[in-house]
Design a protein around this motif. Structure first.
Motif, PDB file in Angstrom:
ATOM      1  N   LYS B  25       4.705  16.600   7.209  1.00  0.00           N
ATOM      2  CA  LYS B  25       4.630  16.541   5.741  1.00  0.00           C
ATOM      3  C   LYS B  25       3.343  17.195   5.229  1.00  0.00           C
ATOM      4  O   LYS B  25       2.264  16.947   5.765  1.00  0.00           O
ATOM      5  CB  LYS B  25       4.735  15.092   5.277  1.00  0.00           C
ATOM      6  CG  LYS B  25       6.126  14.546   5.568  1.00  0.00           C
ATOM      7  CD  LYS B  25       6.383  13.207   4.954  1.00  0.00           C
ATOM      8  CE  LYS B  25       7.863  12.867   5.169  1.00  0.00           C
ATOM      9  NZ  LYS B  25       8.156  11.482   4.901  1.00  0.00           N
ATOM     10  N   GLY B  26       3.510  18.023   4.206  1.00  0.00           N
ATOM     11  CA  GLY B  26       2.348  18.662   3.560  1.00  0.00           C
ATOM     12  C   GLY B  26       1.699  19.754   4.376  1.00  0.00           C
ATOM     13  O   GLY B  26       0.636  20.258   4.023  1.00  0.00           O
ATOM     14  N   VAL B  27       2.340  20.168   5.475  1.00  0.00           N
ATOM     15  CA  VAL B  27       1.683  21.100   6.409  1.00  0.00           C
ATOM     16  C   VAL B  27       1.445  22.486   5.807  1.00  0.00           C
ATOM     17  O   VAL B  27       0.562  23.209   6.245  1.00  0.00           O
ATOM     18  CB  VAL B  27       2.504  21.178   7.724  1.00  0.00           C
ATOM     19  CG1 VAL B  27       3.822  21.894   7.490  1.00  0.00           C
ATOM     20  CG2 VAL B  27       1.720  21.877   8.820  1.00  0.00           C
ATOM     21  N   ARG B  28       2.224  22.851   4.783  1.00  0.00           N
ATOM     22  CA  ARG B  28       2.071  24.198   4.213  1.00  0.00           C
ATOM     23  C   ARG B  28       0.965  24.276   3.162  1.00  0.00           C
ATOM     24  O   ARG B  28       0.655  25.356   2.670  1.00  0.00           O
ATOM     25  CB  ARG B  28       3.410  24.667   3.630  1.00  0.00           C
ATOM     26  CG  ARG B  28       4.360  25.141   4.739  1.00  0.00           C
ATOM     27  CD  ARG B  28       5.806  25.098   4.336  1.00  0.00           C
ATOM     28  NE  ARG B  28       6.076  25.739   3.086  1.00  0.00           N
ATOM     29  CZ  ARG B  28       7.049  25.367   2.253  1.00  0.00           C
ATOM     30  NH1 ARG B  28       7.835  24.349   2.574  1.00  0.00           N
ATOM     31  NH2 ARG B  28       7.253  25.995   1.143  1.00  0.00           N
ATOM     32  N   ARG B  33      -4.311  18.387   6.749  1.00  0.00           N
ATOM     33  CA  ARG B  33      -5.155  17.943   7.872  1.00  0.00           C
ATOM     34  C   ARG B  33      -4.648  18.494   9.195  1.00  0.00           C
ATOM     35  O   ARG B  33      -5.344  18.467  10.199  1.00  0.00           O
ATOM     36  CB  ARG B  33      -5.244  16.411   7.892  1.00  0.00           C
ATOM     37  CG  ARG B  33      -3.952  15.728   8.201  1.00  0.00           C
ATOM     38  CD  ARG B  33      -3.985  14.278   7.779  1.00  0.00           C
ATOM     39  NE  ARG B  33      -2.646  13.758   7.674  1.00  0.00           N
ATOM     40  CZ  ARG B  33      -2.066  13.032   8.617  1.00  0.00           C
ATOM     41  NH1 ARG B  33      -2.710  12.758   9.711  1.00  0.00           N
ATOM     42  NH2 ARG B  33      -0.832  12.602   8.450  1.00  0.00           N
ATOM     43  N   PHE B  34      -3.398  18.977   9.213  1.00  0.00           N
ATOM     44  CA  PHE B  34      -2.876  19.570  10.450  1.00  0.00           C
ATOM     45  C   PHE B  34      -3.382  20.996  10.641  1.00  0.00           C
ATOM     46  O   PHE B  34      -3.314  21.547  11.726  1.00  0.00           O
ATOM     47  CB  PHE B  34      -1.349  19.597  10.439  1.00  0.00           C
ATOM     48  CG  PHE B  34      -0.721  18.234  10.298  1.00  0.00           C
ATOM     49  CD1 PHE B  34      -1.156  17.188  11.094  1.00  0.00           C
ATOM     50  CD2 PHE B  34       0.288  18.010   9.391  1.00  0.00           C
ATOM     51  CE1 PHE B  34      -0.586  15.926  10.975  1.00  0.00           C
ATOM     52  CE2 PHE B  34       0.872  16.764   9.258  1.00  0.00           C
ATOM     53  CZ  PHE B  34       0.438  15.708  10.044  1.00  0.00           C
ATOM     54  N   TYR B  49       5.943   9.580  14.773  1.00  0.00           N
ATOM     55  CA  TYR B  49       6.502   8.293  14.368  1.00  0.00           C
ATOM     56  C   TYR B  49       8.021   8.402  14.404  1.00  0.00           C
ATOM     57  O   TYR B  49       8.600   9.319  13.817  1.00  0.00           O
ATOM     58  CB  TYR B  49       6.017   7.940  12.953  1.00  0.00           C
ATOM     59  CG  TYR B  49       6.761   6.776  12.354  1.00  0.00           C
ATOM     60  CD1 TYR B  49       6.518   5.482  12.798  1.00  0.00           C
ATOM     61  CD2 TYR B  49       7.725   6.985  11.368  1.00  0.00           C
ATOM     62  CE1 TYR B  49       7.214   4.413  12.258  1.00  0.00           C
ATOM     63  CE2 TYR B  49       8.425   5.920  10.827  1.00  0.00           C
ATOM     64  CZ  TYR B  49       8.168   4.638  11.275  1.00  0.00           C
ATOM     65  OH  TYR B  49       8.867   3.599  10.752  1.00  0.00           O
ATOM     66  N   GLU B  50       8.633   7.478  15.125  1.00  0.00           N
ATOM     67  CA  GLU B  50      10.086   7.520  15.260  1.00  0.00           C
ATOM     68  C   GLU B  50      10.695   6.463  14.352  1.00  0.00           C
ATOM     69  O   GLU B  50      10.630   5.269  14.643  1.00  0.00           O
ATOM     70  CB  GLU B  50      10.487   7.275  16.713  1.00  0.00           C
ATOM     71  CG  GLU B  50      11.918   7.611  16.999  1.00  0.00           C
ATOM     72  CD  GLU B  50      12.202   7.673  18.498  1.00  0.00           C
ATOM     73  OE1 GLU B  50      11.367   7.207  19.294  1.00  0.00           O
ATOM     74  OE2 GLU B  50      13.271   8.182  18.857  1.00  0.00           O
ATOM     75  N   GLY B  51      11.242   6.892  13.238  1.00  0.00           N
ATOM     76  CA  GLY B  51      11.871   5.954  12.306  1.00  0.00           C
ATOM     77  C   GLY B  51      13.350   5.817  12.595  1.00  0.00           C
ATOM     78  O   GLY B  51      13.783   5.999  13.736  1.00  0.00           O
ATOM     79  N   ARG B  52      14.125   5.541  11.555  1.00  0.00           N
ATOM     80  CA  ARG B  52      15.564   5.324  11.760  1.00  0.00           C
ATOM     81  C   ARG B  52      16.336   6.641  11.826  1.00  0.00           C
ATOM     82  O   ARG B  52      17.405   6.730  12.389  1.00  0.00           O
ATOM     83  CB  ARG B  52      16.123   4.448  10.644  1.00  0.00           C
ATOM     84  CG  ARG B  52      15.967   2.970  10.957  1.00  0.00           C
ATOM     85  CD  ARG B  52      16.382   2.125   9.792  1.00  0.00           C
ATOM     86  NE  ARG B  52      15.515   2.319   8.630  1.00  0.00           N
ATOM     87  CZ  ARG B  52      15.662   1.683   7.488  1.00  0.00           C
ATOM     88  NH1 ARG B  52      16.630   0.821   7.330  1.00  0.00           N
ATOM     89  NH2 ARG B  52      14.826   1.891   6.482  1.00  0.00           N
ATOM     90  N   THR B  59       2.322  12.468  12.906  1.00  0.00           N
ATOM     91  CA  THR B  59       1.233  11.720  12.267  1.00  0.00           C
ATOM     92  C   THR B  59      -0.137  12.205  12.740  1.00  0.00           C
ATOM     93  O   THR B  59      -1.127  12.011  12.040  1.00  0.00           O
ATOM     94  CB  THR B  59       1.353  10.200  12.535  1.00  0.00           C
ATOM     95  OG1 THR B  59       1.361  10.003  13.936  1.00  0.00           O
ATOM     96  CG2 THR B  59       2.618   9.628  11.934  1.00  0.00           C
ATOM     97  N   SER B  60      -0.214  12.800  13.906  1.00  0.00           N
ATOM     98  CA  SER B  60      -1.517  13.296  14.354  1.00  0.00           C
ATOM     99  C   SER B  60      -1.312  14.439  15.351  1.00  0.00           C
ATOM    100  O   SER B  60      -0.332  14.459  16.094  1.00  0.00           O
ATOM    101  CB  SER B  60      -2.287  12.120  14.953  1.00  0.00           C
ATOM    102  OG  SER B  60      -2.988  12.478  16.091  1.00  0.00           O
TER     103      SER B  60
END
Lengths: 197, 226
Positions: B25-28, B33-34, B49-52, B59-60
């Motif tokens: 998310k937000g990488v572009r 922070r990435f 993070y493994e959600g549903r 995340t990092s």
């Protein structure tokens, strides 16, 4: 559940990127509440943009008519050409007021994995614009596909127009950013391109 | 793949879980922070993070190897793209293979260290090693049909390897140089891949293509003519 005209509006809005069904419903109800004048202005703006906006016949930027405002502007420097991937990339460069030349919009970037080959971009039209050009600034995105595109164009221009200087936008740290979060490639390039103060 | 306003969907190849997809998310955004670490051809330590949903969330990120030099050479970039595409096409989600992970890392490291090695011979050697990892390595020591060790004159994708003069009905002719190239490319490290004449490389590519079509039911992009 909703009245058919309202349901139709929700369906159409939910086709927009990033708009889910719930947001589409919220927007539709907002339009229902807003004045007729504002709602019709939005509909008219959408209609206008679809009917009137075309691609500039010279640079392939967005234009109202056969040529864009930048290509029509006689004060622009004809000897300098800035190559970008998409028409929306022209806007941030124009906002800097640093570049006074003209543009060439490629219509994408080379990406063999996605099947975007050189023939899919407006490269032949770029090579045909080299008369009177002294510098080509390659302003493709600093991504892997953007870099590959810049390398491809640079090699082709060195062969076809050896007198034209080919430059690339510098890579470095964003103003206000933190060194801690900079990746190794960006920081490495920032070091390589450091300036004397 | 670009997603939403500033996100990107990534296809990752991991040693423990094989191919996985994740959203960054937000990488572009310029101040993400990435940074540029989630561009293709980085070797990374990632926290996901493994959600549903099927899509994990990054995340990092920590860089293991950035391979900066391969990003400055068009042929090396093309070689790296072909290598990643071959891995992504040949190995499905949830098929972990540590050997393939290390092979891909070795290929990227080689293209970064010696970008001039990028080209047809290197890409074909990589694909041959990938066939070996996938269990589709062609028989090269003896006729794939009858076991004859002499007079190996053709290659048959259906038979799964080189074939002798008596068994060459459905095969195409394979020059000795092409055969020697394939044996050396499979047996030696990527960094020691031998060069071979264009005709031999074309025949080796055809052998790999037919093997993939017959046994894996897929066709990769041609490796080019360099």
């Amino acid at each position: 559940m909703l009245a058919p005209p309202l349901q139709r509006l929700v369906t159409e809005l939910s086709k927009l990127p990033g708009i889910g069904n719930r947001t589409a419903q919220r927007l539709a109800f907002h339009m229902l509440r807003t004045s007729e004048q504002d709602a019709f202005a939005l509909a008219e703006a959408i209609r206008d943009v679809k009917l009137k906006i075309t691609l500039c016949e010279i640079c392939f930027n967005l234009a109202e008519g056969p040529r864009c405002t930048i290509c029509l502007d006689e004060r622009r420097d004809l000897s300098s050409l800035c190559v970008v991937e998409e028409a929306q990339d022209v806007i941030p460069i124009e906002r800097t007021h640093e570049f006074r030349g003209r543009y060439h919009v490629l219509g994408g970037a080379l990406s063999p994995i996605d099947g975007v080959e050189p023939e899919d971009l407006r490269l032949s039209q770029l090579y045909a614009r080299m008369d009177g050009v002294r510098e080509v600034v390659l302003a493709t995105n600093p991504t892997t596909t953007g870099e590959a595109t810049a390398l491809h164009i640079a090699a082709a221009l060195h062969e076809r127009a050896p007198d034209v200087a080919v430059t690339r936008l510098a890579s470095g740290l964003p103003v206000g950013g933190d060194l801690e979060y900079a990746d190794e490639v960006t920081l490495g390039r920032a070091f390589a391109g450091r300036r004397a103060l | 793949m670009r997603y939403g306003e500033a996100d990107r969907i990534l296809h990752l190849y991991t040693p423990d879980r094989g191919r996985v997809s994740a959203i960054a998310k937000g990488v572009r955004k310029a101040k993400s922070r990435f940074g540029g670490r989630l561009e293709p051809f980085f070797q990374l330590n990632l926290v996901l993070y493994e959600g549903r949903s099927d899509l994990m969330t990054v995340t990092s990120v920590e860089t293991i190897a950035a391979y900066p030099r391969l990003r400055e050479d068009a042929a090396a970039l093309d070689g790296a793209a072909r290598a990643c595409e071959a891995v992504a096409r040949l190995f499905d989600d949830g098929e972990p293979h540590a050997g393939v992970y290390h092979l891909l890392a070795n290929e990227l490291a080689l293209l970064n260290r010696e970008p001039q090695r990028a080209g047809r011979a290197n890409s074909l050697a990589f694909r041959l090693k990938l066939l070996l990892a996938a269990g589709f390595a062609p028989h090269l020591a003896a006729c794939a049909s009858c076991g004859e060790r002499e007079h190996l004159v053709g290659f048959s994708g259906a038979a799964g390897g080189v074939v002798c003069g008596a068994c060459e009905a459905s095969a195409f002719p394979l020059a000795e140089e092409a055969h020697a190239f394939m044996v050396a490319a499979l047996g030696r490290p990527l960094a020691e891949t031998p060069e071979a004449p264009p005709l031999a490389l074309a025949q080796a590519e055809r052998a790999i293509t037919e093997t993939l079509e017959h046994h894996a039911h897929l066709r990769l992009r041609p490796v080019g003519t360099r």
